[in-house]
Scaffold this motif. Structure first.
Motif, short mmCIF file in Angstrom:
data_model
loop_
_atom_site.label_atom_id
_atom_site.label_comp_id
_atom_site.label_asym_id
_atom_site.label_seq_id
_atom_site.Cartn_x
_atom_site.Cartn_y
_atom_site.Cartn_z
N LEU A 102 -106.78 -99.99 108.84
CA LEU A 102 -107.23 -99.09 108.35
C LEU A 102 -108.83 -99.01 108.96
CD1 LEU A 102 -106.47 -99.33 104.59
CD2 LEU A 102 -105.98 -97.39 105.94
N PRO A 103 -109.56 -97.85 109.02
CA PRO A 103 -111.03 -98.03 109.55
C PRO A 103 -111.84 -99.13 109.02
CG PRO A 103 -110.42 -95.67 109.15
CD PRO A 103 -109.30 -96.62 108.46
N PHE A 104 -112.41 -100.03 110.33
CA PHE A 104 -113.21 -101.12 109.55
C PHE A 104 -112.26 -102.19 108.73
CE2 PHE A 104 -116.83 -98.44 110.71
CZ PHE A 104 -117.25 -99.20 111.90
N ASP A 105 -111.11 -102.10 108.86
CA ASP A 105 -110.43 -103.28 107.90
C ASP A 105 -110.34 -104.41 108.76
OD1 ASP A 105 -109.20 -103.68 105.35
OD2 ASP A 105 -107.37 -103.25 106.28
N THR A 106 -110.31 -104.46 110.28
CA THR A 106 -110.06 -105.53 110.82
C THR A 106 -111.29 -105.66 112.06
OG1 THR A 106 -108.58 -104.75 112.48
CG2 THR A 106 -107.73 -105.40 110.50
N ASP A 107 -111.23 -106.61 112.93
CA ASP A 107 -112.27 -106.61 113.95
C ASP A 107 -111.51 -105.81 115.27
OD1 ASP A 107 -114.05 -107.82 112.51
OD2 ASP A 107 -113.25 -109.91 113.19
N ALA A 108 -110.25 -105.40 115.17
CA ALA A 108 -109.66 -104.73 116.15
C ALA A 108 -110.38 -103.54 116.77
CB ALA A 108 -108.18 -104.47 115.70
N THR A 109 -110.44 -103.37 118.16
CA THR A 109 -111.01 -102.00 118.60
C THR A 109 -110.20 -101.38 119.18
OG1 THR A 109 -111.78 -103.32 120.35
CG2 THR A 109 -113.43 -102.82 118.49
N ILE A 110 -110.46 -100.07 119.58
CA ILE A 110 -109.70 -99.10 120.30
C ILE A 110 -110.59 -99.06 122.05
CG2 ILE A 110 -109.11 -96.83 120.79
CD1 ILE A 110 -109.71 -96.25 117.84
N GLY A 111 -109.44 -99.46 122.80
CA GLY A 111 -110.05 -99.36 124.06
C GLY A 111 -110.08 -98.19 124.87
N ASP A 112 -110.61 -97.93 125.95
CA ASP A 112 -110.53 -96.58 126.76
C ASP A 112 -111.20 -95.51 125.80
OD1 ASP A 112 -109.39 -97.78 128.79
OD2 ASP A 112 -107.47 -97.59 128.08
N ALA A 113 -112.38 -95.79 125.21
CA ALA A 113 -112.75 -94.93 124.27
C ALA A 113 -113.32 -93.61 124.81
CB ALA A 113 -113.91 -95.57 123.64
N ALA A 114 -113.80 -93.64 125.99
CA ALA A 114 -114.64 -92.45 126.80
C ALA A 114 -113.44 -91.37 126.96
CB ALA A 114 -115.07 -92.63 128.04
N GLU A 115 -112.07 -91.87 127.65
CA GLU A 115 -111.01 -91.25 127.69
C GLU A 115 -110.63 -90.65 126.52
OE1 GLU A 115 -107.64 -93.21 129.26
OE2 GLU A 115 -106.48 -91.32 128.71
#
Lengths: 395, 232, 286
Positions: free
Chosen positions: A64-77
């Protein structure tokens, strides 16, 4: 004449009636609070999520949004791909993180949001303006208090601390250009927002071209499902969460309070019901003589039933009306307790009053009032006249 | 003279709880009452006279036998019809008055009129007229606790007459009154009968029984004597 | 000393064909085991990204979660695995989220704290107790909320109790009148009313405690099922029993005394005939 008799029997034992009304009022207050609790936090959360008009959130797969420290890569693309989807109006990438800020000799830790300043998806400017260059940022009231910084000040902001070198990392000197209200932040939280590329750069390799979530605004609410489907097809590595899905998740997380509300609401209703049933039954028993004489001189059974039902309903309704006022006061108090939940956005109200809640509580109490009168009214109306007259004469 | 009440072989048995067995309160009473008559039912306590009065008034049902008033079978009426019958066709007066303590004298008399859906203006006028008739024109707004026993019984009579019943049933109407007030009550009942209302009164009061046109003696649930006071 | 690292993992069950010899073992919590149909000895693939390359591991243990209130409403699954494997899977290198340090005594804890913090490697040592206080803030808020609800419930119950006791004594007015006419003193009558009130309050309290215990059992059974946790949601403690009994005794006796005194002040004949009530009604209606 009917109302005259109802009034007379209610004022016959004033202390008793007053206590009953008080009892019902407290039960009604509790019931209203519970009705507000069961629907309020949901409505409040929905209002909060929709406050900036973003109907969809994208977070790392399975979270869920901000539920973990995980992030999404290749944000610009991903950002570029999202913008190509029909009916997507705005895309707001957000990276979360922690920063250490020093101004005028005071240091404070703050939650930092790397955002697209043109969108202002997470905050509203109170004074000043949004960042327009890479080295500007806005902060919350709490941040201003904690650091003593003022608008226009230069503040040293760092994104981390290297224990080996005993030195801060990703340090920049940024200019504080605005005071903002951070919509999704808890009360008392030092918060800052700066341009996304700036925060990504400050956080170093671990945040390079990464974001915590995307917020997406669709052209209209009825296009949301279509946009969601397009996102899932175009960007399979993320979880797209609509407001409805988010609400379901919130429902799951806060189900304890909803269940508590149902249980306590039912208990309150039960207590009010029992109180009124007991009192009206005793009241009917005390005036069996009067009731039976009314029957003897030709007053219809239905009229006796109606009189007793009116008595129980009157106690319930007067108590309920008093209880609604009391309920609003207690709701504010209870809300102030729950508002101190750690990490909860300050804008969330657990007890959100909507006229519908008052009607629901009133309706439930009115039904309970009528039900409370059923047994005593049946008792009063079904007495055998001759036998009861003889028993009353003996008594 | 028109026959108002016809009772044939009326019996009423009660099952007493706690192993008390079956009690035969009324054991086959037949009685005819003409319109305009004034009948006193006398007898020792427990002889079934109050039970008979309740059966006639439709507040109790006979175990067997039949009761007709103005050609209508009272014993077979449905509850709602019996209630309507009590409201419009008979008037009840009880030993203990049984007025509504919260209502004024006027309102007590208005009660059966309101139940009969008489318009407010009309029922107030009728209640005033009745209270004046029983000598309480000056006590309209008094509540039962502010009235003497005799006055309360007068209000009860006015209430019983509210819907102009042809039959007035009175159960020991002088039982709670002193001798002087009792005499006044006897006079009032005589006046009511003189104005055309048939009266059946259950009493231990010899003076009241003497004032009736006809006296029925009951013992052990049966009529043992039935005679007119004029000697017939 | 133990080291811990937390990460989001993706688990995929595979058929039992061993892809390589001697896979490492993991422990899964019983909710995951139940939901995914995992059993001891099953082989699964764990990966740090969905669909990404992962390791095949064997389920060596099924664990039951601790009764942690801060996690009660979260449906996350827990997997325990070897630290080096998780570090490799997540690309964390030789890093951990925290160390847990065991000491021999309270004084040893103090000196260990001082020693670690003065070394100032860029991290801080905290007492487990302090961390527990911090992480249980959610729980404290819920407790405060429950207490506030409890106060409201007590007010409602108090009114209910007061009403019932008033009714109970009022119902006895004819008996009280008869006793007064027999020459029994007001004091004796009030005493008898009070004894009755005490008995009712004590019996009511005992039944209430039994009912409370039953209700708490039902609540625990229900919520343990809903949240799949061994947590106790409602507990009838001696303190709660004492409060409930004391409250019902005080209110019961107070109401009994007030109603008893009111009744013995009325003339016995009025009580017997109900005249006091008729007067009251007339006054009220007036």
């Amino acid at each position: 004449m009917l109302f005259r008799l109802v009034w007379a029997s209610l004022v016959r034992h004033r202390a008793r009636t007053l206590l009953a009304v008080l009892g019902v009022a407290v039960s009604a207050a509790m019931l209203l609070d519970m009705v507000m609790l069961s629907s309020g936090m949901r409505a409040s959360f929905k209002n909060l999520l929709l406050s900036r008009g973003f109907q969809i959130r994208l977070s790392p797969k399975g979270t869920l949004p901000f539920d973990t420290d995980a992030t999404i890569g290749d944000a610009a693309e991903i950002s570029a791909r999202l913008r190509t989807i029909p009916d997507v109006i705005t895309v707001s990438p957000v990276l979360g993180g922690q920063v250490y800020a020093s101004a005028g000799g005071r240091t404070a830790t703050a939650v930092a949001l790397g955002v697209d300043p043109a969108v202002e998806g997470d905050y509203e400017i109170v004074t000043g303006r949004s960042p327009s260059t890479a080295n500007e940022f806005v902060a919350s009231d709490d941040f201003f208090h904690a650091t003593g910084a003022r608008l226009g000040d230069s503040v040293s902001v760092a994104a981390g601390f290297d224990p080996q070198l005993r030195a801060v990392t990703g340090q920049r000197t940024l200019t504080l250009v605005g005071r903002a209200h951070f919509i999704y932040m808890p009360a008392g939280q030092n918060s800052v927002a700066l341009p996304l590329p700036t925060l990504q750069a400050m956080r170093g390799e671990s945040a390079h071209d990464r974001v915590s979530l995307f917020m997406v605004r669709a052209s209209s609410n009825d296009r949301v499902d279509k946009v969601l489907a397009d996102i899932e097809r175009t960007v399979p590595r993320v979880t797209a969460v609509s407001i409805e899905t988010a609400m379901q998740q919130v429902d799951e997380r806060l189900s304890y309070f909803r269940q508590l509300a149902v249980i306590l609401g039912a208990v309150s209703l039960g207590v009010g019901f029992l109180l009124v049933t007991t009192l009206v039954t005793v009241s009917v028993n005390e005036r069996l003589g009067e009731i039976i004489v009314m029957r003897a001189i030709g007053v219809a059974r239905e009229r006796v039933v109606l009189q007793v039902l009116l008595e129980s309903s009157a106690i319930m309704l007067v108590g309920a009306l008093a209880g609604l006022g009391l309920g609003l006061v207690t709701a504010r108090y209870l809300n102030s307790i729950l508002a101190s939940f750690p990490g909860l956005p300050a804008a969330i109200d657990f007890f959100l009053f909507e006229p519908r809640d008052a009607w629901v509580a009133l309706g439930l109490l009115a039904v309970a009032g009528v039900l409370a009168g059923i047994y005593p009214s049946w008792r009063g109306a079904s007495l055998p006249i001759a036998v009861t007259l003889r028993e009353e004469a003996v008594a | 003279m028109t026959r108002l009440l016809v009772a044939r072989d009326v019996k009423r048995d009660y099952h007493m709880g706690g192993g008390g067995g079956l009690v035969h309160a009324v054991r086959g009473v037949s009685l005819d009452v003409d319109d305009g008559d004034y009948l006193a039912v006398v007898g020792p306590s427990g002889c079934g006279k109050s039970t008979l009065l309740n059966l006639i008034g439709g507040i109790d049902r006979p175990s067997s036998g039949s009761i007709e008033i103005s050609g209508e079978r009272v014993d077979t009426m449905r509850d709602a019809d019996a209630t309507r019958f009590r409201l419009l066709r008979v008037g009840f007066v009880f030993q203990r008055f049984y007025l509504m303590p919260a209502l004024t004298a006027l309102e007590n008399v208005e009660l059966p009129l309101a139940e009969a859906k008489v318009a407010r203006k009309e029922r107030v006028a009728r209640a005033r007229e009745l209270l004046a008739y029983v000598g309480l024109a000056a006590r309209l707004d008094h509540r039962p606790t502010q009235l003497s026993g005799g006055e309360q019984q007068r209000v009860a009579i006015a209430r019983a007459l509210a819907n102009r019943p042809r039959l007035l049933l009175a159960d020991e109407p002088t039982g709670e009154l002193d001798a002087h007030t009792g005499a006044e009550m006897i006079s009032l009942l005589g006046q009511v009968n003189g104005d055309g209302t048939t009266i059946v009164v259950v009493t231990h009061d010899e003076d009241l029984a003497r004032a009736a046109k006809r006296v029925v003696h009951m013992r052990d649930g049966v009529v043992v004597d039935d005679r007119r006071q004029d000697g017939s | 000393m133990t080291a811990a690292l937390f990460a989001l993992l993706f688990i995929q069950a595979i058929d039992s064909t061993p892809p390589r010899p001697a896979p490492r073992s993991i422990a899964v919590d019983e909710r995951l085991a139940a939901d995914a149909g995992l059993e001891l000895g099953d082989r699964v693939v764990v990966a740090s990204a969905p669909g990404g390359a992962g390791d095949t591991v064997i389920v060596a243990a099924i664990t039951r979660g601790r009764a942690d209130p801060s996690e009660v409403a979260r449906a996350d699954y827990r997997v325990r695995m070897h630290l080096d494997e998780l570090q490799r899977l997540t690309g964390y290198g030789d890093r951990v989220d925290r160390f847990a340090v065991g000491t021999t005594s309270a004084s040893a804890t103090d000196s260990a704290l001082r020693a670690i913090n003065s070394a100032a490697f860029g991290f801080r040592a905290h007492r487990s107790r302090d961390i527990a206080v911090e992480t249980s803030r959610t729980f404290l808020v819920v407790s405060r909320f429950h207490r506030a609800i409890g106060v409201i419930t007590i007010v409602a119950s108090a009114i209910f109790l007061l009403c019932i006791m008033l009714l109970k004594v009022d119902e006895r007015r004819r008996d009280i009148a008869a006793l007064r006419l027999l020459g029994i003193s007001k004091r004796s009558i009030i005493r008898s009313v009070m004894i009755e009130a005490t008995l009712v309050a004590v019996l009511g309290s005992a039944m209430g405690v039994a009912l409370g215990w039953l209700a708490s059992s039902i609540i625990n059974w229900h919520y343990r099922g809903v949240y799949r946790t061994p947590l106790a949601f409602a507990v009838v403690t001696p303190g709660i029993v004492e409060l409930a009994v004391a409250l019902s005794l005080v209110l019961g006796l107070g109401a009994g005394l007030a109603a008893g005194r009111r009744l013995v002040r009325q003339p016995p004949l009025d009580l017997l005939t109900g005249r006091h009530e008729s007067r009251r009604t007339a006054r009220a209606a007036a």
